[in-house]
Design a protein around this motif. Structure first.
Motif, short mmCIF file in Angstrom:
data_model
loop_
_atom_site.label_atom_id
_atom_site.label_comp_id
_atom_site.label_asym_id
_atom_site.label_seq_id
_atom_site.Cartn_x
_atom_site.Cartn_y
_atom_site.Cartn_z
N UNK A 481 75.13 31.51 52.86
CA UNK A 481 75.51 30.16 53.27
C UNK A 481 76.34 30.24 54.56
N UNK A 482 75.81 29.77 55.70
CA UNK A 482 76.54 29.92 56.97
C UNK A 482 77.81 29.07 57.03
N UNK A 483 77.80 27.88 56.41
CA UNK A 483 78.99 27.02 56.45
C UNK A 483 80.14 27.66 55.68
N UNK A 484 79.86 28.11 54.48
CA UNK A 484 80.90 28.76 53.67
C UNK A 484 81.38 30.04 54.34
N UNK A 485 80.45 30.78 54.94
CA UNK A 485 80.82 32.03 55.62
C UNK A 485 81.72 31.73 56.81
N UNK A 486 81.41 30.65 57.56
CA UNK A 486 82.24 30.28 58.71
C UNK A 486 83.64 29.88 58.29
N UNK A 487 83.76 29.08 57.22
CA UNK A 487 85.08 28.69 56.73
C UNK A 487 85.88 29.91 56.28
N UNK A 488 85.19 30.85 55.68
CA UNK A 488 85.87 32.07 55.22
C UNK A 488 86.41 32.86 56.40
N UNK A 489 85.61 32.98 57.47
CA UNK A 489 86.05 33.72 58.66
C UNK A 489 87.28 33.05 59.27
N UNK A 490 87.26 31.71 59.33
CA UNK A 490 88.40 30.98 59.89
C UNK A 490 89.66 31.20 59.07
N UNK A 491 89.53 31.15 57.73
CA UNK A 491 90.70 31.37 56.87
C UNK A 491 91.18 32.81 56.97
N UNK A 492 90.24 33.73 57.11
CA UNK A 492 90.60 35.15 57.24
C UNK A 492 91.41 35.37 58.51
N UNK A 493 91.02 34.69 59.59
CA UNK A 493 91.75 34.82 60.85
C UNK A 493 93.18 34.31 60.69
#
Length: 726
Positions: A481-493
């Motif tokens: 899921x690209x949307x969930x993956x993108x949100x995860x990357x942002x939170x990880x940052x």
């Protein structure tokens, strides 16, 4: 009676060649006088040689000796009797020389072998006979030389130098029985290859001695004489030229890791290790050094393997793999060299993962068959990995993958394990097991690759300025899921930024009295409430609240008691606020708030590096700035100040050059100081590096660490290998 006695003597000659008889002594004396060597052609028929004339040479010699020696004997000699004696003498000599014979497998590129002369005497000095018994194909690029009765003057240095000269290469690394051997490994007679290959431990009497030589680099450079090399080293130290870790030799890096491991083990604050349950594990300082060295060497080996994936040049790739194998085998030797570390082989993941990495390196080099104990090593790796997951983890993952359902991302590492087990069993002709494991690897790999298609990886990399591995890891966590993956990357940052700020605050506050732990910021808040000082903002961006009196008292008393709340309350009640501040100040004088300025560095995030690069900053400068500051905003300020300093330095240097300038002695002195600072920096980097590796190895959540390292692997190489060996 005479006939029976004669038959008994003949049987003794045939069965017991060491028993002295007049005929045998006569034959042996003649062979020595004429310097006839029965273990060499034409008398000895080498493996694969079907020349009939050579097979008849021994019988022709027997007939000749029977005629010549009959005059010296009391009775005429029979040809069959002489032939039996010669056969037994030859067999005895061959058995004795067997341990001095070795098959040298030369692994190189076709470009290297194109430089090889057609002259058969190129390596003739290596032994009595040097014959090519196998020419590799274009894919494997392997040549096997059989050296019989290896020369007593052949050393590792000589072998490497002559190989590099003949193949126009820069480096030749020598592997024997799964261990890297070099001129520095034991020195002196330990560098003698004849002694190395003949030092059999008794367990491998039936196996051939095999030496693996991995050749890399192009452009032969003759080794400099010892005196010239020492003078060059001295000159380079005076000039103070910075020594980059990428240009340092394998030996120099290994020595720096061992030196740093000794510093940590002999640290005055004490070196204690606890297992995952918190129980203290007794370990001598010698074993501590071995553990730390093994962890450091393993990590360097892995980083070199990852580096080879980034190279498009076959020569550079092979050089990185060969260098990586040296570090991995040195790490394995550290584990094997300590009896205490045997219990740690099952307590931490590192030993099992090391075996997996060694086998993978051999496979990438196209020489897994040269790792004779590959299956044993992979069994160790499988035992370690299965401890991290549920007992039905693999079974359920295979069922879900075959049904095209999502599977756990941790299956990534099992893909490599099953691939290696399949190839290793295939080379042992265990075809059923090989087919099963290769099928498992293919099913899991296909499903994992489907969850992170290249187009989605590219979109995430562009949108969030991250490395492909980060995008792949995020997609696998959320089943593509690209949307969930993108949100995860942002939170990880955001999490990484907060963690970096906390680490920076801890560095500023200083270490505890044990000179090992930093102040626990959460306990500062708790202690402040207990002492009635009010709330402390632990999420402050710049750490300005750390300099308030209440915060200095709380952090100071925690430092003095090594983060023990009960002892902190007792100490505060005993000596009061002023006493705490005085003792904390004295602690700073005794141990220093930081070990040294060059040690005060932060972990660098690839996300932050990508952010700086997108702003036009060079990657190396960006990493240096992040290592010094810990976050992107501070790094930008650091870079601006650095540019200003360089501008002023250039202006002042122009003025100095136009004036009288410094004396040559002063210049040399400052250069020497620069060299010292560079060497200190390298040593401190190795020290920090080992401390981090120790923390990763003894982490309570080793599964989380394992996932972090493996989730972002793209499995491209694994898929190509699966298709090749399926």
């Amino acid at each position: 009676h005479r006939q029976r006695a004669t038959q008994t003597i003949h049987r003794s000659i045939v069965s017991y060649p060491e028993m002295k008889t007049p005929t045998r002594d006569l034959v042996l004396s003649h062979l020595r006088q004429e310097k006839v060597q029965l273990w060499l052609p034409p008398y000895h028929q080498r493996e694969g040689d079907v020349d009939a004339t050579k097979s008849d040479a021994l019988r022709n010699l027997a007939q000749l000796l029977a005629e010549q020696l009959s005059s010296s004997s009391k009775a005429p000699l029979k040809v069959d009797d002489v032939y039996s004696i010669l056969s037994q003498l030859q067999s005895h000599a061959l058995q004795k020389l067997k341990k001095y014979c070795v098959d040298i497998k030369i692994l190189a590129t076709q470009q290297h072998f194109a430089n090889l002369s057609s002259d058969d005497d190129v390596f003739a000095s290596w032994g009595d006979t040097v014959a090519t018994i196998k020419n590799g194909n274009t894919k494997k690029s392997l040549i096997v030389l059989r050296v019989e009765n290896i020369s007593s003057t052949l050393t590792v240095d000589k072998l490497s130098s002559e190989l590099c000269c003949a193949l126009n290469a820069t480096t030749a690394r020598v592997i024997f029985k799964g261990k890297h051997i070099s001129s520095s490994s034991s020195g002196g007679e330990g560098n003698n290859l004849r002694k190395i290959v003949s030092s059999n431990d008794g367990k491998e009497d039936q196996k051939k001695n095999e030496l693996l030589c991995i050749v890399s680099g192009h452009g032969y450079v003759p080794p400099a004489p010892a005196a010239a090399a020492a003078a060059a080293a001295s000159a380079s130290s005076v000039e103070g030229s910075a020594t980059d870790t990428t240009t340092r030799t394998d030996k120099e890096i290994i020595d720096s890791i061992r030196s740093s491991a000794s510093r940590i083990a002999y640290n005055q604050s004490g070196f204690e290790i606890t297992d995952q349950n918190g129980n203290l594990v007794p370990m001598s300082q010698t074993d501590s050094i071995s553990l730390l060295t093994a962890l450091g060497l393993h990590r360097i080996g892995r980083s070199k393997m990852e580096k080879c994936r980034e190279s498009d040049d076959e020569g550079d790739e092979r050089n990185s793999l060969a260098s990586a194998l040296v570090f991995l085998l040195e790490a394995d030797a550290e584990w094997q060299g300590s009896t205490t570390l045997d219990i740690w082989k099952t307590k931490v993941d590192n030993y099992g993962l090391l075996q997996l990495d060694i086998a993978w390196n051999y496979l990438l080099l196209g020489s897994l068959e040269n790792l004779t104990d590959a299956t044993r090593r992979l069994e160790i790796a499988e035992t370690v990995l299965r401890k991290q997951v549920h007992s039905n983890f693999v079974t359920l993952a295979l069922v879900n993958a075959e049904s095209n359902n999502p599977i756990p991302p941790l299956c990534t590492i099992f893909v490599r394990l099953f691939l290696l087990q399949g190839v290793a069993n295939k080379m042992r002709n265990c075809n059923d097991t090989a087919a099963e494991r290769l099928t498992w690897a293919r099913v899991l790999c296909q499903q994992l690759r489907a969850s992170c298609p290249p187009d989605r990886v590219e979109i995430l990399c562009g949108a969030y300025c991250v490395e492909p591995s980060t995008a792949i890891s995020a997609l696998r966590k959320f089943n593509g899921d690209p949307d969930a993956a993108g949100n995860f990357i942002a939170s990880l940052r955001d999490d990484e930024a907060r963690s970096a700020k906390r680490r920076k605050r801890q560095h500023k506050l200083g270490k505890c009295a044990n000179n090992s732990d930093f102040v626990n910021l959460d306990l500062v808040q708790t202690l402040s409430d207990l002492l009635g000082f009010g709330g402390v903002n632990n999420n402050t961006n710049d750490g300005q609240d750390d300099q308030t009196t209440s915060n200095l008292i709380c952090s100071g008393v925690l430092r003095l008691t090594n983060n023990d709340i009960e002892k902190s309350l007792a100490l505060y009640n005993e000596i009061g606020a002023q006493g705490v501040l005085q003792r904390a100040a004295q602690l700073d004088k005794d141990t220093g708030i930081r070990r040294a300025s060059i040690r005060d560095k932060f972990e660098v995030s690839d996300v932050d590096v990508a952010s700086l690069v997108s702003m036009g900053v060079e990657e190396e400068r960006g990493r240096n700035a992040l290592r010094a500051t810990g976050n992107v905003d501070s790094a930008l300020l650091w870079l601006l100040k650095d540019d200003d300093n360089k501008t002023r330095a250039n202006g002042s240097s122009e003025v100095e050059r136009s004036s009288s300038g410094e004396s040559k002695a002063d210049s040399e002195g400052s250069s020497a100081n620069g060299a010292d600072e560079t060497n200190d920096c390298c040593a401190e980097d190795a020290y920090d590096f080992l401390e981090r590796e120790l923390g990763h190895a003894l982490s309570n959540d080793s599964k989380e660490t394992l996932e972090k390292e493996w989730l972002g692997v793209d499995l491209k190489e694994e898929w190509e290998m699966i298709e090749e060996y399926k």
